[in-house]
Write an enzyme that holds these catalytic residues in place. Structure first.
Site, PDB file in Angstrom:
ATOM      1  N   ARG A  73      -0.580  -9.830  12.885  1.00  0.00           N
ATOM      2  CA  ARG A  73      -1.241  -8.832  12.032  1.00  0.00           C
ATOM      3  C   ARG A  73      -2.095  -9.344  11.171  1.00  0.00           C
ATOM      4  NH1 ARG A  73       4.343  -6.560  11.124  1.00  0.00           N
ATOM      5  NH2 ARG A  73       3.720  -5.229   9.333  1.00  0.00           N
ATOM      6  N   ARG A 103      11.315  -2.673  11.452  1.00  0.00           N
ATOM      7  CA  ARG A 103      10.262  -2.022  12.161  1.00  0.00           C
ATOM      8  C   ARG A 103      10.101  -2.939  13.371  1.00  0.00           C
ATOM      9  NH1 ARG A 103       5.292  -0.540   8.765  1.00  0.00           N
ATOM     10  NH2 ARG A 103       4.232  -1.950  10.146  1.00  0.00           N
ATOM     11  N   ARG A 132      -9.534   0.143   9.029  1.00  0.00           N
ATOM     12  CA  ARG A 132      -9.109  -1.347   9.097  1.00  0.00           C
ATOM     13  C   ARG A 132     -10.210  -2.166   9.909  1.00  0.00           C
ATOM     14  NH1 ARG A 132      -3.265  -0.345   9.028  1.00  0.00           N
ATOM     15  NH2 ARG A 132      -2.059  -2.136   9.403  1.00  0.00           N
ATOM     16  N   LYS A 177       0.845  -1.219  -0.008  1.00  0.00           N
ATOM     17  CA  LYS A 177      -0.108   0.043   0.048  1.00  0.00           C
ATOM     18  C   LYS A 177       0.984   1.371  -0.100  1.00  0.00           C
ATOM     19  CE  LYS A 177      -2.241  -1.036   3.843  1.00  0.00           C
ATOM     20  NZ  LYS A 177      -1.800  -2.490   4.198  1.00  0.00           N
ATOM     21  N   ARG A 217      11.796  -6.763   5.361  1.00  0.00           N
ATOM     22  CA  ARG A 217      11.562  -5.263   5.181  1.00  0.00           C
ATOM     23  C   ARG A 217      12.611  -4.675   5.962  1.00  0.00           C
ATOM     24  NH1 ARG A 217       5.817  -2.645   5.170  1.00  0.00           N
ATOM     25  NH2 ARG A 217       5.678  -3.286   7.441  1.00  0.00           N
TER      26      ARG A 217
HETATM   27  P1  ADP Z   1       1.209  -2.794   8.388  1.00  0.00           P
HETATM   28  O1  ADP Z   1       0.073  -2.443   7.377  1.00  0.00           O
HETATM   29  O2  ADP Z   1       2.461  -3.212   7.816  1.00  0.00           O
HETATM   30  O3  ADP Z   1       0.941  -3.604   9.349  1.00  0.00           O
HETATM   31  P2  ADP Z   1       1.060  -0.157   9.148  1.00  0.00           P
HETATM   32  O4  ADP Z   1       2.072   0.674   9.395  1.00  0.00           O
HETATM   33  O5  ADP Z   1      -0.118   0.248   8.466  1.00  0.00           O
HETATM   34  O6  ADP Z   1       1.670  -1.438   8.965  1.00  0.00           O
HETATM   35  O7  ADP Z   1       0.325  -0.215  10.736  1.00  0.00           O
HETATM   36  C1  ADP Z   1       1.219  -0.504  11.905  1.00  0.00           C
HETATM   37  C2  ADP Z   1       0.479  -0.494  13.041  1.00  0.00           C
HETATM   38  O8  ADP Z   1      -0.278   0.559  13.506  1.00  0.00           O
HETATM   39  C3  ADP Z   1      -0.765  -1.706  12.953  1.00  0.00           C
HETATM   40  O9  ADP Z   1      -0.469  -3.109  13.352  1.00  0.00           O
HETATM   41  C4  ADP Z   1      -1.783  -1.272  14.017  1.00  0.00           C
HETATM   42  O10 ADP Z   1      -1.195  -1.524  15.543  1.00  0.00           O
HETATM   43  C5  ADP Z   1      -1.386   0.390  14.142  1.00  0.00           C
HETATM   44  N1  ADP Z   1      -2.319   0.868  12.995  1.00  0.00           N
HETATM   45  C6  ADP Z   1      -2.249   1.406  11.920  1.00  0.00           C
HETATM   46  N2  ADP Z   1      -3.560   1.740  11.359  1.00  0.00           N
HETATM   47  C7  ADP Z   1      -4.568   1.385  12.206  1.00  0.00           C
HETATM   48  C8  ADP Z   1      -5.890   1.450  12.090  1.00  0.00           C
HETATM   49  N3  ADP Z   1      -6.369   2.097  11.101  1.00  0.00           N
HETATM   50  N4  ADP Z   1      -6.484   1.002  13.405  1.00  0.00           N
HETATM   51  C9  ADP Z   1      -6.116   0.764  14.236  1.00  0.00           C
HETATM   52  N5  ADP Z   1      -4.663   0.540  14.325  1.00  0.00           N
HETATM   53  C10 ADP Z   1      -3.934   0.921  13.522  1.00  0.00           C
END
Ligand code: ADP
Ligand code: ZN
Length: 217
Positions: free
Chosen positions: A173, A162, A88, A13, A127
């Protein structure tokens, strides 16, 4: 143009968002990045989110929604944005719809990047990100020329992994995605907004498909 990018962790994404932002001048909003910045800055939201993120669980809906709305307001970008990592959950999607309705700026399209779980695990565990410019590498498929160093930034470009890109958090996740986020596919299918793109090829090829889907609109 108001877009949502939907897809499991590691589906690309963020990488695809960069192309769309360059091409169409929309504002890129990544909840993951906003949250990581909040953690780094030690804000109240950051303190609440830190441990949750490390385990790979979802940060509570109200916190994330507030963060997004604050950001859209502050930058005044209600007419042209790309949301990456939000919504999400169904609850977040409903809150987003309600907020956008109030401002009479409904979503244009939801782009779903489809990638199988096996491929995602390799992408996520390999990554590495440049702490200086944010460029993303993968030690398996796209390694830097010098181990641990960014090709573009030389001496000040350290590559970091990360906190949540460890095996346990990655598995969690993916489970969280299946349980909470996947239902959004049906939600947006019903409103006619969903477009699915195969996210398993090379970056440029996927970018072309994403662009085609946007152009078709
Ligand atoms: P990825 O999609 O690789 O898991 P992101 O950088 O999008 O990584 O998100 C990392 C973390 O941030 C998620 O695992 C969650 O804990 C939190 N997070 C991100 N976006 C949301 C969301 N919309 N609602 C709740 N938690 C979120
Ligand atoms: Zn760099």
């Amino acid at each position: 143009m108001r877009l949502v990018f939907l897809g499991p962790p590691g589906s690309g994404k963020g990488s695809q968002a960069k192309f769309v932002v360059e091409r169409y001048g929309v504002a890129h909003i990544s909840t993951g990045d906003l949250l990581r910045n909040a953690v780094k800055a030690g804000t109240e939201i950051g303190r609440k989110a830190s441990a949750i993120m490390q385990k790979g669980n979802l940060v509570p809906d109200e916190l994330v929604t507030e963060l997004i709305v604050q950001h859209l307001d502050a930058a005044d970008i209600w007419s042209r944005f790309l949301l990456d990592g939000f919504p999400r959950s169904i609850n977040q999607a409903e809150q987003l719809d309600a907020t956008l309705d109030k401002r009479m700026s409904p979503l244009t399209m939801v782009v779903h990047l489809h990638v199988e779980h096996d491929a995602l695990i390799k992408r996520l565990s390999g990554r590495r990100t440049c702490t200086n410019c944010g460029r993303i590498y993968n030690v398996y498929f796209e390694p830097p020329e010098v181990d641990g160093k960014c090709d573009d930034c030389e001496e000040n470009g350290e590559l970091m992994q990360r906190d949540d890109d460890n095996e346990k958090s990655i598995k969690n996740r993916l489970t969280v995605y299946d349980e909470n986020t996947k239902p959004l596919l049906a939600y947006y299918e019903k409103s006619g907004l969903l477009r699915t793109v195969d996210g398993s090829g090379d970056l440029a090829g996927i970018a072309e498909q994403v662009d085609r889907v946007i152009q078709e609109h």
